[in-house]
Design an enzyme around this catalytic site. Sequence first.
Site, PDB file in Angstrom:
ATOM      1  N   SER A   1     -24.833  83.391  90.901  1.00 48.52           N
ATOM      2  CA  SER A   1     -23.798  83.263  89.863  1.00 48.52           C
ATOM      3  C   SER A   1     -24.346  83.781  88.531  1.00 48.52           C
ATOM      4  O   SER A   1     -25.561  83.944  88.376  1.00 48.52           O
ATOM      5  CB  SER A   1     -23.451  81.772  89.733  1.00 48.52           C
TER       6      SER A   1
ATOM      7  N   TYR B   1     -24.001  72.872  88.611  1.00 46.64           N
ATOM      8  CA  TYR B   1     -23.784  74.205  89.202  1.00 46.64           C
ATOM      9  C   TYR B   1     -24.881  75.162  88.745  1.00 46.64           C
ATOM     10  O   TYR B   1     -25.455  75.905  89.539  1.00 46.64           O
ATOM     11  CB  TYR B   1     -22.400  74.687  88.770  1.00 46.64           C
TER      12      TYR B   1
HETATM   13  P1  NAP Z   1     -13.737  79.148  96.775  1.00 42.20           P
HETATM   14  O1  NAP Z   1     -12.534  79.994  96.603  1.00 42.20           O
HETATM   15  O2  NAP Z   1     -13.713  77.751  96.281  1.00 42.20           O
HETATM   16  O3  NAP Z   1     -14.283  79.152  98.286  1.00 42.20           O
HETATM   17  C1  NAP Z   1     -15.424  78.421  98.644  1.00 42.20           C
HETATM   18  C2  NAP Z   1     -15.444  78.238 100.138  1.00 42.20           C
HETATM   19  O4  NAP Z   1     -16.554  77.396 100.490  1.00 42.20           O
HETATM   20  C3  NAP Z   1     -14.191  77.556 100.652  1.00 42.20           C
HETATM   21  O5  NAP Z   1     -13.786  78.204 101.841  1.00 42.20           O
HETATM   22  C4  NAP Z   1     -14.670  76.156 100.946  1.00 42.20           C
HETATM   23  O6  NAP Z   1     -13.973  75.539 101.989  1.00 42.20           O
HETATM   24  C5  NAP Z   1     -16.095  76.426 101.410  1.00 42.20           C
HETATM   25  N1  NAP Z   1     -16.927  75.226 101.368  1.00 42.20           N
HETATM   26  C6  NAP Z   1     -17.144  74.400 100.315  1.00 42.20           C
HETATM   27  N2  NAP Z   1     -17.971  73.405 100.695  1.00 42.20           N
HETATM   28  C7  NAP Z   1     -18.285  73.615 101.980  1.00 42.20           C
HETATM   29  C8  NAP Z   1     -19.105  72.934 102.923  1.00 42.20           C
HETATM   30  N3  NAP Z   1     -19.778  71.826 102.603  1.00 42.20           N
HETATM   31  N4  NAP Z   1     -19.198  73.433 104.195  1.00 42.20           N
HETATM   32  C9  NAP Z   1     -18.511  74.536 104.531  1.00 42.20           C
HETATM   33  N5  NAP Z   1     -17.729  75.234 103.701  1.00 42.20           N
HETATM   34  C10 NAP Z   1     -17.613  74.770 102.439  1.00 42.20           C
HETATM   35  O7  NAP Z   1     -14.937  79.860  96.070  1.00 42.20           O
HETATM   36  P2  NAP Z   1     -15.195  81.394  95.747  1.00 42.20           P
HETATM   37  O8  NAP Z   1     -14.784  81.610  94.350  1.00 42.20           O
HETATM   38  O9  NAP Z   1     -14.717  82.282  96.840  1.00 42.20           O
HETATM   39  O10 NAP Z   1     -16.781  81.302  95.747  1.00 42.20           O
HETATM   40  C11 NAP Z   1     -17.605  81.623  96.862  1.00 42.20           C
HETATM   41  C12 NAP Z   1     -19.053  81.539  96.403  1.00 42.20           C
HETATM   42  O11 NAP Z   1     -19.235  82.400  95.263  1.00 42.20           O
HETATM   43  C13 NAP Z   1     -19.467  80.138  95.912  1.00 42.20           C
HETATM   44  O12 NAP Z   1     -20.804  79.930  96.263  1.00 42.20           O
HETATM   45  C14 NAP Z   1     -19.314  80.235  94.396  1.00 42.20           C
HETATM   46  O13 NAP Z   1     -20.111  79.328  93.708  1.00 42.20           O
HETATM   47  C15 NAP Z   1     -19.763  81.655  94.167  1.00 42.20           C
HETATM   48  N6  NAP Z   1     -19.302  82.266  92.912  1.00 42.20           N
HETATM   49  C16 NAP Z   1     -17.980  82.335  92.605  1.00 42.20           C
HETATM   50  C17 NAP Z   1     -17.599  82.986  91.435  1.00 42.20           C
HETATM   51  C18 NAP Z   1     -16.183  83.136  90.991  1.00 42.20           C
HETATM   52  O14 NAP Z   1     -15.964  83.572  89.848  1.00 42.20           O
HETATM   53  N7  NAP Z   1     -15.195  82.823  91.812  1.00 42.20           N
HETATM   54  C19 NAP Z   1     -18.561  83.539  90.612  1.00 42.20           C
HETATM   55  C20 NAP Z   1     -19.906  83.428  90.962  1.00 42.20           C
HETATM   56  C21 NAP Z   1     -20.264  82.799  92.131  1.00 42.20           C
HETATM   57  P3  NAP Z   1     -12.702  74.524 101.690  1.00 42.20           P
HETATM   58  O15 NAP Z   1     -11.746  75.273 100.843  1.00 42.20           O
HETATM   59  O16 NAP Z   1     -12.222  74.233 103.034  1.00 42.20           O
HETATM   60  O17 NAP Z   1     -13.268  73.336 100.968  1.00 42.20           O
HETATM   61  C1  GCO Z   2     -17.881  78.490  85.542  1.00 40.18           C
HETATM   62  C2  GCO Z   2     -18.697  78.820  86.749  1.00 40.18           C
HETATM   63  C3  GCO Z   2     -18.031  79.619  87.841  1.00 40.18           C
HETATM   64  C4  GCO Z   2     -18.044  81.103  87.575  1.00 40.18           C
HETATM   65  C5  GCO Z   2     -19.115  81.904  88.211  1.00 40.18           C
HETATM   66  C6  GCO Z   2     -19.782  82.829  87.232  1.00 40.18           C
HETATM   67  O1  GCO Z   2     -18.283  78.985  84.484  1.00 40.18           O
HETATM   68  O2  GCO Z   2     -16.948  77.714  85.635  1.00 40.18           O
HETATM   69  O3  GCO Z   2     -19.812  79.464  86.338  1.00 40.18           O
HETATM   70  O4  GCO Z   2     -16.755  79.173  88.041  1.00 40.18           O
HETATM   71  O5  GCO Z   2     -16.890  81.688  88.058  1.00 40.18           O
HETATM   72  O6  GCO Z   2     -20.003  81.198  88.986  1.00 40.18           O
HETATM   73  O7  GCO Z   2     -20.667  83.681  87.879  1.00 40.18           O
END
Ligand code: NAP
Ligand code: GCO
Length: 267
Positions: free
Chosen positions: A148, A161
Amino acid sequence: MNDYMKSFSLEGKIALVTGASYGIGFAIAKAFAAAGATICFNDLKQEFVDRGLAAYEAEGIKAHGYVCNVCDEDAVNAMVAQIEKEVGVIDILVNNAGIIKRIPMLEMSAAEFRQVVDVDLNAPFIVAKAVIPSMIKKGHGKIINICSMMSELGRETVSAYAAAKGGLKMLTRNICSEYGKYNIQCNGIGPGYIATPQTAPLREIQPDGSRHPFDQFIIAKTPAERWGNPDDLGGPAVFLASDASNFVNGHVLYVDGGILAYIGKQP
Ligand code: NAP
Ligand code: GCO
């Protein structure tokens, strides 16, 4: 196809992408499938797995879905054994499943902090530990940890986080350090702000019809002047899963539209 293009192919590879029934994990798995890989994914409940399977099918992908909580070591070991039996040895692991709790630190309970660290840091350790022995036997493996911006930066309300994602960056470097000699590459991807259900609360339209202040803040902080789409992560993930990155190890590739390079808009 020339040899350079072939080195980006995932033909014949088996990938496990955790928590990939939608969002970033789904987009990465879709890109892997387009590059030739067989997709395995998990989610917490059968109904979520079924929803994921239908989404893959709608994209013309025959994925293998499993019910598994990545925090449960016995369940993870059982899932990995089942995948090896039903599909084959996992060549590529993406630790994607993750959660966030946006709570000011002084209002956050220790239990809430632990829960975030459990999913975002302990679980990648558990899943990597489950797949590495067979990767060693097979003579190669790729592990991609989804980090992240918070692997590098802090911000109000995301102490757990940021602690977990900073730790995940160091777990990435340590897996590289310990298992690089077995031809295992462990790298991270650090997504910028990506439009998924996880960030939906930060993009909610306000009662007066204006954009959420956080949404405006992200546009101003990102040189690309937009949120990322899950598909923006497909190409970088294919690169890190493929032979094209065989000498790239312990690296975190930030896919952030330039956020980490930018001091912010001048007044
Ligand atoms: P999301 O839309 O919330 O999807 C996360 C997925 O992880 C969901 O399918 C969720 O399943 C699953 N999950 C959560 N806890 C779990 C567990 N204990 N066992 C198995 N599955 C589990 O998140 P996303 O935005 O696609 O993010 C994916 C990854 O990228 C995460 O690691 C997040 O921190 C990272 N990330 C996201 C962003 C962003 O801007 N979106 C930026 C940087 C990093 P359920 O829905 O069934 O709970
Ligand atoms: C936040 C969290 C995440 C971000 C992501 C940034 O600021 O709320 O950092 O939701 O989307 O992980 O890389």
